[in-house]
Design a protein around this motif. Structure first.
Motif, PDB file in Angstrom:
ATOM      1  N   ASP A   1      29.244  67.729  39.012  1.00 21.17           N
ATOM      2  CA  ASP A   1      28.302  66.630  39.062  1.00 21.17           C
ATOM      3  C   ASP A   1      28.341  65.875  40.386  1.00 21.17           C
ATOM      4  O   ASP A   1      27.389  65.166  40.724  1.00 21.17           O
ATOM      5  CB  ASP A   1      28.576  65.646  37.917  1.00 21.17           C
ATOM      6  N   ASN A   2      29.430  65.991  41.122  1.00 18.56           N
ATOM      7  CA  ASN A   2      29.567  65.291  42.404  1.00 18.56           C
ATOM      8  C   ASN A   2      29.803  66.266  43.558  1.00 18.56           C
ATOM      9  O   ASN A   2      30.315  65.872  44.599  1.00 18.56           O
ATOM     10  CB  ASN A   2      30.732  64.296  42.325  1.00 18.56           C
TER      11      ASN A   2
ATOM     12  N   THR B   1      28.344  65.385  47.238  1.00 18.49           N
ATOM     13  CA  THR B   1      29.114  64.371  47.968  1.00 18.49           C
ATOM     14  C   THR B   1      30.489  64.897  48.348  1.00 18.49           C
ATOM     15  O   THR B   1      30.956  64.701  49.486  1.00 18.49           O
ATOM     16  CB  THR B   1      29.268  63.106  47.110  1.00 18.49           C
TER      17      THR B   1
END
Length: 234
Positions: free
Chosen positions: A17-18, A21
């Motif tokens: 989900d990240n 980043t």
């Protein structure tokens, strides 16, 4: 079954989900470390050429030379995003996914922005207010980008002055003050060479995305979209 599959895709792991980043953040740290190694080696070569003693990596990382090399790139990146965030409120490019739809020029209505009375249960708390908090929050991205640009530009000017004065002293010349350095060719050469590259990159991305595609990327239109489709993401 299809509902469970959809929920599974939506509720992925922290890493998935990240991942965008995390990947770019990790790449940034790796490249920053490599820049430090390369800059340290070059700095020591310059010292040796001037007949001066070499310095260690730790000392170089604390030096004004390293600080100015880093900050001059940071300020141009934050300037790029600041200008793009604010510019795309009023400026459009027909056919580009980097532009919003042509009829949405301006700050748009509260209904379109899901603000004030049109805020939803999952909207940020300040989006549903009708006072200065909504006004501030509705411009927070551009304001933070602008603030980071000014801070990094100030850091560049201070570190650049220190690095410039060190070179002046090596040449047995008088150091300069901050005001004189900010007006100097050295400062503006460092600044403008970064600004022009960032502006070129944005302009190229905006216009090339009208005609070219990258399947699966939100920075591109769907492969089959017409060249004139505007504000459509894949």
């Amino acid at each position: 079954m299809s509902g469970d599959g959809a929920r599974g895709r939506e509720g992925g792991s922290f890493w998935r989900d990240n991942s965008l980043t995390l990947a770019f953040g990790s790449a940034f740290l790796v490249v920053l470390f490599l820049q430090a190694l390369a800059g340290h080696a070059q700095f020591n070569e310059d010292l040796a050429a001037d007949g001066l003693q070499r310095i260690g990596l730790g000392e170089y990382l604390m030096s004004s030379d390293f600080a100015v090399d880093v900050s001059e790139n940071w300020q141009s990146e934050f300037l790029q995003f600041f200008l793009f965030v604010f510019g795309t409120v009023w400026l459009v490019q027909r056919g580009s996914p980097e532009s919003k739809e042509l009829h949405k020029i301006g700050t748009e209505s509260d209904r379109d922005q899901r603000a004030g009375d049109h805020a939803r249960a999952d909207s940020p708390r300040w989006a549903g207010t009708k006072d200065w908090r909504q006004g501030l929050y509705s411009r927070s991205l551009g304001l933070v980008m602008g603030g980071l640009f000014l801070l990094s530009w100030a850091a560049q000017s201070i570190a650049g002055m220190s690095a410039y004065d060190e070179q002046q002293l090596r040449r047995l010349q008088d150091p300069v003050g901050w005001g004189a350095y900010v007006l100097s060719p050295d400062f503006w050469n460092r600044t403008l060479q970064n600004w022009q590259s960032e502006l070129l990159a944005v302009a190229a991305m905006v216009i090339l995305s009208v005609f070219l595609r990258q399947r699966g990327s939100p920075e591109s239109k769907p492969v089959g979209s017409s060249h004139g489709a505007t504000g459509v993401e894949g």
